[in-house]
Design an enzyme around this catalytic site. Sequence first.
Site, PDB file in Angstrom:
ATOM      1  N   ASP A  23       0.838  -1.203   0.000  1.00 54.54           N
ATOM      2  CA  ASP A  23       0.000   0.000   0.000  1.00 54.54           C
ATOM      3  C   ASP A  23       0.869   1.247   0.000  1.00 54.54           C
ATOM      4  OD1 ASP A  23      -2.116  -1.736   0.173  1.00 54.54           O
ATOM      5  OD2 ASP A  23      -2.639  -1.265   2.245  1.00 54.54           O
ATOM      6  N   LYS A  50      -6.356  -7.099   0.616  1.00 57.14           N
ATOM      7  CA  LYS A  50      -7.460  -7.591   1.459  1.00 57.14           C
ATOM      8  C   LYS A  50      -7.201  -8.998   1.996  1.00 57.14           C
ATOM      9  CE  LYS A  50     -10.669  -4.635  -1.043  1.00 57.14           C
ATOM     10  NZ  LYS A  50     -10.500  -3.478  -0.153  1.00 57.14           N
ATOM     11  N   ALA A  52      -4.143 -10.543   2.541  1.00 57.22           N
ATOM     12  CA  ALA A  52      -3.096 -10.492   3.575  1.00 57.22           C
ATOM     13  C   ALA A  52      -3.630  -9.824   4.840  1.00 57.22           C
ATOM     14  CB  ALA A  52      -1.879  -9.732   3.054  1.00 57.22           C
ATOM     15  N   ASN A  53      -4.442  -8.783   4.668  1.00 52.43           N
ATOM     16  CA  ASN A  53      -5.000  -8.101   5.838  1.00 52.43           C
ATOM     17  C   ASN A  53      -5.855  -9.051   6.677  1.00 52.43           C
ATOM     18  OD1 ASN A  53      -3.877  -5.752   4.836  1.00 52.43           O
ATOM     19  ND2 ASN A  53      -5.809  -4.902   4.070  1.00 52.43           N
ATOM     20  N   GLU A 149     -10.306  -9.343  -4.911  1.00 54.30           N
ATOM     21  CA  GLU A 149      -9.119  -8.763  -5.555  1.00 54.30           C
ATOM     22  C   GLU A 149      -8.321  -9.831  -6.305  1.00 54.30           C
ATOM     23  OE1 GLU A 149      -8.158  -4.730  -3.032  1.00 54.30           O
ATOM     24  OE2 GLU A 149      -7.041  -6.535  -2.503  1.00 54.30           O
ATOM     25  N   ASN A 193     -20.111  -3.970   2.454  1.00 58.87           N
ATOM     26  CA  ASN A 193     -20.253  -2.670   3.131  1.00 58.87           C
ATOM     27  C   ASN A 193     -21.388  -1.912   2.439  1.00 58.87           C
ATOM     28  OD1 ASN A 193     -19.219  -1.451   0.816  1.00 58.87           O
ATOM     29  ND2 ASN A 193     -17.181  -1.089   1.690  1.00 58.87           N
ATOM     30  N   THR A 259      -8.742   2.375   6.475  1.00 60.62           N
ATOM     31  CA  THR A 259      -8.226   1.294   5.613  1.00 60.62           C
ATOM     32  C   THR A 259      -8.176  -0.022   6.391  1.00 60.62           C
ATOM     33  OG1 THR A 259      -6.815   2.942   4.563  1.00 60.62           O
ATOM     34  CG2 THR A 259      -6.318   0.627   4.081  1.00 60.62           C
ATOM     35  N   ALA A 260      -8.723  -1.060   5.792  1.00 57.45           N
ATOM     36  CA  ALA A 260      -8.685  -2.429   6.335  1.00 57.45           C
ATOM     37  C   ALA A 260      -9.613  -2.657   7.534  1.00 57.45           C
ATOM     38  CB  ALA A 260      -7.255  -2.860   6.699  1.00 57.45           C
ATOM     39  N   ALA A 261     -10.498  -1.714   7.801  1.00 59.14           N
ATOM     40  CA  ALA A 261     -11.471  -1.954   8.885  1.00 59.14           C
ATOM     41  C   ALA A 261     -12.372  -3.136   8.529  1.00 59.14           C
ATOM     42  CB  ALA A 261     -12.310  -0.709   9.129  1.00 59.14           C
ATOM     43  N   GLY A 262     -12.801  -3.183   7.264  1.00 65.80           N
ATOM     44  CA  GLY A 262     -13.657  -4.281   6.813  1.00 65.80           C
ATOM     45  C   GLY A 262     -12.910  -5.616   6.877  1.00 65.80           C
ATOM     46  N   ASP A 263     -11.632  -5.583   6.538  1.00 60.99           N
ATOM     47  CA  ASP A 263     -10.832  -6.818   6.594  1.00 60.99           C
ATOM     48  C   ASP A 263     -10.703  -7.301   8.035  1.00 60.99           C
ATOM     49  OD1 ASP A 263     -10.396  -6.633   3.842  1.00 60.99           O
ATOM     50  OD2 ASP A 263      -8.652  -5.351   4.125  1.00 60.99           O
ATOM     51  N   SER A 302      -2.359  -1.464  11.551  1.00 60.75           N
ATOM     52  CA  SER A 302      -3.447  -0.910  12.385  1.00 60.75           C
ATOM     53  C   SER A 302      -4.200  -1.996  13.158  1.00 60.75           C
ATOM     54  CB  SER A 302      -4.457  -0.171  11.495  1.00 60.75           C
ATOM     55  OG  SER A 302      -5.228  -1.093  10.743  1.00 60.75           O
TER      56      SER A 302
HETATM   57  O1  RIB Z   1      -9.123  -3.342   2.374  1.00 60.66           O
HETATM   58  C1  RIB Z   1      -7.996  -2.528   2.393  1.00 60.66           C
HETATM   59  C2  RIB Z   1      -7.026  -2.973   1.326  1.00 60.66           C
HETATM   60  O2  RIB Z   1      -7.589  -2.720   0.059  1.00 60.66           O
HETATM   61  C3  RIB Z   1      -5.705  -2.238   1.312  1.00 60.66           C
HETATM   62  O3  RIB Z   1      -4.748  -2.799   2.159  1.00 60.66           O
HETATM   63  C4  RIB Z   1      -5.318  -2.258  -0.151  1.00 60.66           C
HETATM   64  O4  RIB Z   1      -4.226  -3.069  -0.428  1.00 60.66           O
HETATM   65  C5  RIB Z   1      -6.560  -2.727  -0.895  1.00 60.66           C
HETATM   66  O5  RIB Z   1      -6.418  -4.015  -1.281  1.00 60.66           O
END
Ligand code: RIB
Length: 320
Positions: A23, A50, A52-53, A149, A193, A259-263, A302
């Site tokens: 990112d 998404k 990896a997160n 993705e 979402n 960023t990545a809250a949903g993940d 985060s």
């Molecule tokens: O969900 C957040 C992610 O979306 C980010 O880390 C980015 O890489 C995109 O894939």
Amino acid sequence: MCDDKTGSAGRKQILVLGSLNIDLVQRVPRIPRPGETLKGESLQIYAGGKGANQACAAALLGGNAGLAGMLGRDTFAQRLLDELERAGVNSTAVGRAGAASGTATIFVLPNGENSIVISPGANAEVSESFALQTVDSLETGDYLLCQLETPIDAVAAAMKAAYEKGVVTILDPAPAHDLPDELFRSTSILTPNQTEAGFLIGSTEPVETMQDAGRAARTLQARGAATVVVKMGEQGCFVANGTDTKEISGFCVQAVDTTAAGDTFNAALAVGLAEGSALFAAIRFAQAAAALSVTRPGAIPSMPRRSEVEAFLASCDSRA
Ligand code: RIB
């Protein structure tokens, strides 16, 4: 939640099939207009994607988490593998492709909201046969987490094979994309979402209210998803589970970067369920983990650890 954090033996597997991205993040006063040059804050480079997160969040929360996906053969790849290892994710199913590792360019606004453009690179080389091979190791009662993705055909094949053998399949339909009906029918829990829920029911507008979320959830159930959890940001979630529906309010925190809250939410949901929590309890755990993640910058950096989520929930309960 169960308290077994003594190692992965005997625990349900949480396999994430998905993307790995580096990112490239800039905090900006607003999204630039066409033809405009804006000055942002200094560039931050984080591990993300998404897939990896979700894998890292699940491992940090105590889940027995693995990731299947594709990296390139570049320096970004090593950085991502290092991050997976630090979080405790089993990365033996992460392959190498000819293309460069995936990247995401992310603008973060002062209120923490973001805009993301991805360049899939190696993520686009996740094939149907690779995906099928990775779900081979899953057994009844394990968990498979997917997002969009990586190529939809590969996701659909993995979800179908997993669902048919009694794996709990959780699909984060992000980024929003048209989905074949068969994919809905292979989904135990669908977690759009507001934007994705709107898109999936054919609207150009996000769902704004709990009432709209309820309508969207029932439409998506009619297409085949067993349970639908519409993530409504700070409003909370709308849950449609079989014939039951419930609105679950969210936690109020000061957002720095969403960023990545949903993940984080999806990963925590899987961890809670894998430990035997009931759906609504697992959703509350997931909301708390996601709320903590938005108070810090970046994707994987985060993500909260288990003890932080438990302390946060305890402090909220003591104030209630
Ligand atoms: O969900 C957040 C992610 O979306 C980010 O880390 C980015 O890489 C995109 O894939």
